[in-house]
Each structure stands twice: as C-alpha cells, then as structure tokens.
Design a protein around this motif. Structure first.
Motif, PDB file in Angstrom:
ATOM      1  N   GLY A   9     -38.518  25.376  13.910  1.00  0.00           N
ATOM      2  CA  GLY A   9     -38.389  24.187  14.738  1.00  0.00           C
ATOM      3  C   GLY A   9     -37.672  23.107  13.942  1.00  0.00           C
ATOM      4  N   ILE A  10     -36.704  22.463  14.571  1.00  0.00           N
ATOM      5  CA  ILE A  10     -35.977  21.370  13.934  1.00  0.00           C
ATOM      6  C   ILE A  10     -36.139  20.128  14.806  1.00  0.00           C
ATOM      7  CG2 ILE A  10     -33.738  20.494  13.166  1.00  0.00           C
ATOM      8  CD1 ILE A  10     -32.838  23.410  12.807  1.00  0.00           C
ATOM      9  N   GLY A  11     -36.720  19.082  14.218  1.00  0.00           N
ATOM     10  CA  GLY A  11     -36.869  17.814  14.906  1.00  0.00           C
ATOM     11  C   GLY A  11     -35.961  16.775  14.270  1.00  0.00           C
ATOM     12  N   TYR A  12     -35.554  15.801  15.063  1.00  0.00           N
ATOM     13  CA  TYR A  12     -34.660  14.767  14.555  1.00  0.00           C
ATOM     14  C   TYR A  12     -35.184  13.406  14.972  1.00  0.00           C
ATOM     15  CZ  TYR A  12     -30.291  12.369  13.427  1.00  0.00           C
ATOM     16  OH  TYR A  12     -29.338  11.530  12.888  1.00  0.00           O
ATOM     17  N   GLY A  13     -35.495  12.569  13.981  1.00  0.00           N
ATOM     18  CA  GLY A  13     -36.012  11.244  14.295  1.00  0.00           C
ATOM     19  C   GLY A  13     -36.358  10.474  13.038  1.00  0.00           C
ATOM     20  N   GLU A  14     -37.062   9.383  13.238  1.00  0.00           N
ATOM     21  CA  GLU A  14     -37.486   8.508  12.142  1.00  0.00           C
ATOM     22  C   GLU A  14     -38.662   9.120  11.385  1.00  0.00           C
ATOM     23  OE1 GLU A  14     -36.124   5.420  11.501  1.00  0.00           O
ATOM     24  OE2 GLU A  14     -34.707   5.509  13.175  1.00  0.00           O
ATOM     25  N   ILE A  15     -38.866   8.642  10.167  1.00  0.00           N
ATOM     26  CA  ILE A  15     -40.100   8.939   9.436  1.00  0.00           C
ATOM     27  C   ILE A  15     -40.831   7.611   9.258  1.00  0.00           C
ATOM     28  CG2 ILE A  15     -39.296  11.042   8.301  1.00  0.00           C
ATOM     29  CD1 ILE A  15     -38.703   9.404   5.805  1.00  0.00           C
ATOM     30  N   LYS A  16     -42.160   7.683   9.115  1.00  0.00           N
ATOM     31  CA  LYS A  16     -42.952   6.444   9.078  1.00  0.00           C
ATOM     32  C   LYS A  16     -42.858   5.708   7.758  1.00  0.00           C
ATOM     33  CE  LYS A  16     -46.290   7.275  12.657  1.00  0.00           C
ATOM     34  NZ  LYS A  16     -47.683   7.356  13.020  1.00  0.00           N
TER      35      LYS A  16
ATOM     36  N   GLY B 156     -44.143  11.127  10.875  1.00  0.00           N
ATOM     37  CA  GLY B 156     -43.209  10.402  11.716  1.00  0.00           C
ATOM     38  C   GLY B 156     -42.619  11.253  12.813  1.00  0.00           C
ATOM     39  N   GLU B 157     -41.773  10.637  13.612  1.00  0.00           N
ATOM     40  CA  GLU B 157     -41.193  11.279  14.788  1.00  0.00           C
ATOM     41  C   GLU B 157     -40.477  12.588  14.458  1.00  0.00           C
ATOM     42  OE1 GLU B 157     -38.303   9.922  18.445  1.00  0.00           O
ATOM     43  OE2 GLU B 157     -37.785   9.236  16.428  1.00  0.00           O
TER      44      GLU B 157
END
Length: 142
Positions: free
Chosen positions: A82-89, A102-103
């Motif tokens: 799975g590859i997610g793309y977004g911000e980290i907290k 994070g996201e």
C-alpha cells in the motif's frame, strides 16, 4: 510537505516452510534498496513487525519503483503493498519510520488492507486523488 508512505508484507507468509530463509532474503533486499534509493527516502524502509515493512519516501515515483524492484528481487515470493501520499504529523530525524504518524501512513494502511484481499503482487495507491483508480488499474494489469 507531503510524503509517500510505503507499507508492504509477504502474501501468505505463514505457508512457507523456509520462512527464515525468505525473511533473510527480504531483509537483504530491503537493505540493498535502501542504499540504492537513499537520496529519495525520508525514512528508511524497516521491519515494523515480522514480515511487515514500512518506509517514507520523498515522492510517489520512488516508492513505486522501490516496491517493484523488491518484488523482482524476491520473486517467486509475492509481496503486497500500500502506498499513501500525504502529510506527516511531526518530523523528528531521530525516529524511525515505524514511530511516525499522519495522513500518509493512514492512507498507506488503508491501501494495504485493501491489498490484503488479493493473493498476488498487489500494489495499491491511496492518495485521495481522482487518479488513484487509474493508477491501481495499471498496477493490477501488470
């Protein structure tokens, strides 16, 4: 800043008789690829539990190429991803990938859960983009 979180594991790993040998090959392949992609990795790919791994990449392309090369290196063992793309907290250089949150990680976790329904080398993107559907169709076709 957005990052690509990569999560993967071995398909039906408990069914292999030589689990130690497969784990050793997987660990060596991950070490090799971490070195090969060191300029594209924010946090090295590491084992988070048994045959589950995760890492954080600066872009989606590098995360995708990393997992495709890994699938080739460990063939015929099947690896789903799975590859997610977004911000980290938060961003702490002293912490490993498994300590991050994070996201990007939430999206990657959702994607690998979706991939777990498949018994093949599945790669699933979850970027909250309308193009995810097309990326995933291309990945399933290959």
């Amino acid at each position: 800043m957005k990052y690509a979180a990569l999560m993967f594991d071995i398909v039906e790993s408990r069914n292999y008789e030589s689990r130690y040998e497969i784990q050793r090959i997987l660990m060596n392949s991950v070490s090799y690829l971490n070195e090969m992609y060191k300029y594209d990795i924010k946090k090295e790919v590491i084992s988070s539990a048994g045959d589950e791994f995760q890492g954080l990449f600066l872009n989606l392309q590098s995360a995708f190429l990393y997992i495709r090369k890994l699938q080739l290196l460990v063939y015929p063992v099947k690896v789903r991803c799975g590859i997610g793309y977004g911000e980290i907290k938060y961003d702490d250089d002293r912490w490993s990938s498994s300590a991050f949150d994070g996201e990007a990680y939430y999206l990657a976790r959702d994607a690998i859960i979706e991939a777990s329904h498949r018994k093949n080398n599945a790669i699933i993107f979850n970027t909250k983009s309308r193009y995810d559907k097309y990326l995933n169709m291309l990945c399933f076709a290959s």
